[in-house]
Enzyme design. Structure first.
Site, PDB file in Angstrom:
ATOM      1  N   TYR A 200       0.859  -1.178   0.000  1.00  0.00           N
ATOM      2  CA  TYR A 200       0.000   0.000   0.000  1.00  0.00           C
ATOM      3  C   TYR A 200       0.898   1.233   0.000  1.00  0.00           C
ATOM      4  O   TYR A 200       1.914   1.276   0.695  1.00  0.00           O
ATOM      5  CB  TYR A 200      -0.898   0.034   1.253  1.00  0.00           C
ATOM      6  CG  TYR A 200      -1.657   1.340   1.364  1.00  0.00           C
ATOM      7  CD1 TYR A 200      -2.921   1.471   0.800  1.00  0.00           C
ATOM      8  CD2 TYR A 200      -1.089   2.462   1.986  1.00  0.00           C
ATOM      9  CE1 TYR A 200      -3.605   2.676   0.862  1.00  0.00           C
ATOM     10  CE2 TYR A 200      -1.776   3.668   2.042  1.00  0.00           C
ATOM     11  CZ  TYR A 200      -3.028   3.766   1.479  1.00  0.00           C
ATOM     12  OH  TYR A 200      -3.695   4.956   1.523  1.00  0.00           O
TER      13      TYR A 200
ATOM     14  N   GLU B 247      -3.651   7.538  -3.688  1.00  0.00           N
ATOM     15  CA  GLU B 247      -3.102   6.260  -3.249  1.00  0.00           C
ATOM     16  C   GLU B 247      -3.074   5.235  -4.368  1.00  0.00           C
ATOM     17  O   GLU B 247      -3.790   5.361  -5.364  1.00  0.00           O
ATOM     18  CB  GLU B 247      -3.881   5.691  -2.037  1.00  0.00           C
ATOM     19  CG  GLU B 247      -5.281   5.245  -2.339  1.00  0.00           C
ATOM     20  CD  GLU B 247      -5.988   4.567  -1.150  1.00  0.00           C
ATOM     21  OE1 GLU B 247      -5.641   4.827   0.028  1.00  0.00           O
ATOM     22  OE2 GLU B 247      -6.906   3.778  -1.407  1.00  0.00           O
TER      23      GLU B 247
END
Ligand code: GDP
Ligand code: MN
Length: 382
Positions: free
Chosen positions: A102, A190
């Site tokens: 992530y 993101e």
């Protein structure tokens, strides 16, 4: 404003963040043609919606022939993902994913600072990771004067246990992501997962970019496409947005109007607390006039799920008599069968209550009492 994955990926690509080369299709009929153009036998089909968790909801699927891609597309285009219709699907060569990381940038409001967040447990929503394996998350707060040079990203990469070219690439990708975060006035940017492929590359397999609404005037090219985007939101939400009303639809049957985001959230909590189910969040705003309250009431009235409309006003700049007039007008002009529960307190409270009384409405001063009443009228627990 949220961007679609394919839009965010185009922006990632423009600064050299590796992403798969995909083709956007707008109907199942385009699937076979697109399949023949994608440079891979195995493809991934990804519904383009603005909600997260598409994978879990069945909105991300794999195909290994043109026929299969077409069959699956038919399903995808008929899906609703968390209430959102699918208007386009992104077809990409399927990545050989070895590990999922992530990587994201957002604001840490308590520290008043941007923060770069990374985790070795990617693929799952980061909020979930924060609960289940918080130790896998690493963070670096950013001084916006110095920005986020690649060496800071390499430090994070080392903390994630990466080495060699992966560490180098991670440094570069995170630095570029931060540059985009600033350039687009993002609330959030993101990639989840940031994939480590079988051949040892880092690729942004998913992309999310939310531009702060207050900064949209600086991104007129993006703002133009806002209208198309709204078409994919629920129609009531789209209408509310055009009216300039803060409205979010929920699952329940008690329509809620408050003035001020804090009071409105507290009203939702209170209704929940007494066993009721809010149908929406609607903040009518600070200095709301009769007209704007009327608009807000129209939106709730048009939601067939709403049984009770609970108006909770703590008037400062807002005037209770304006609100009362809006309610009276709404009842007359909308010809509504919904039940009303009204709480008025603050500026011109007596005048407001008088107007309501003349039209046989009861008004509460106490918010808790009113919330209980709304729950009872909706037929919920008390
Ligand atoms: P989200 O569920 O909306 O976040 O959609 P994602 O784009 O993140 O896809 C969900 C999951 O599908 C990812 O976490 C991956 O596990 C998987 N996935 C997506 N694209 C690919 C791909 O190209 N190859 C492989 N092997 N898995 C993929
Ligand atoms: Mn994802």
């Amino acid at each position: 404003m949220k961007l679609f994955e394919h839009e965010a990926k185009a922006i990632f690509r423009s600064v050299g963040i590796p992403t798969p080369n995909g083709i956007l299709i707008h109907s199942p009929e385009e699937a076979a043609g697109a399949y023949s153009k994608v440079d891979s036998n195995q493809v991934v089909l990804k519904t383009q919606v603005l909600v997260g968790g598409r994978g879990k909801a069945g909105g991300v699927v794999f195909a290994s022939s043109g026929d299969e891609a077409m069959r699956l597309s038919q399903k995808l285009f008929s899906m609703k993902i968390k209430g959102e219709a699918v208007h386009s699907v992104l077809m990409e060569p399927k990545l050989d994913i070895r590990r999922e990381l992530y990587l994201g940038v957002t604001y840490d409001k308590s520290k008043r600072s941007p923060v770069v967040v990374a985790s070795s447990s990617g693929g799952v929503e980061i909020e979930e990771v924060a609960k289940t394996s918080p130790s896998s998350i690493v963070k670096q707060w950013v001084d916006s004067y110095t920005g986020f040079p690649a060496f800071m990203g390499r430090k994070l990469a080392a903390q994630l246990g990466l080495g060699g070219t992966l560490l180098q690439d991670f440094g570069q990708i995170s630095s570029r992501l931060y540059t985009l975060f600033e350039a687009f006035d993002a609330d959030l940017i993101e990639t989840n997962p940031l994939a480590i492929t079988g051949d040892g590359r880092l690729v942004a397999a998913d992309a999310r970019l939310n531009v702060a609404d207050d900064a949209l005037y600086r991104h007129s090219d993006l703002a133009k496409s806002e209208r198309d985007r709204l078409a994919s939101a629920s129609t009531l939400e789209a209408r509310a947005h055009e009216m300039g009303v803060q409205y979010v639809e929920l699952e329940g049957d008690i329509g809620i109007i408050g003035n001020g985001a804090g009071l409105t959230m507290a009203t939702l909590d209170l209704v929940n607390h007494f066993g009721g189910r809010p149908a929406n969040f609607l903040d009518a705003g600070g200095g709301s006039s009769t007209e704007s309250f009327l608009k807000a009431l129209t939106i709730l009235n048009d939601n067939p799920k709403v049984k009770v409309i609970f108006v909770n006003i703590l008037a400062g700049i807002t005037r209770c008599d304006d609100v009362a007039n809006a309610i009276v007008t709404a009842q007359r002009t909308l010809n509504t069968s919904k039940k009303f529960v009204i709480r008025l307190a603050g500026t011109n409270e007596e005048e407001g209550k008088m107007i309501l009384k003349q039209h046989s409405f009861n008004a509460y001063s106490d918010m808790e009492e009113a919330a209980r009443r709304a729950v009872v009228l909706a037929g919920g627990a008390e």
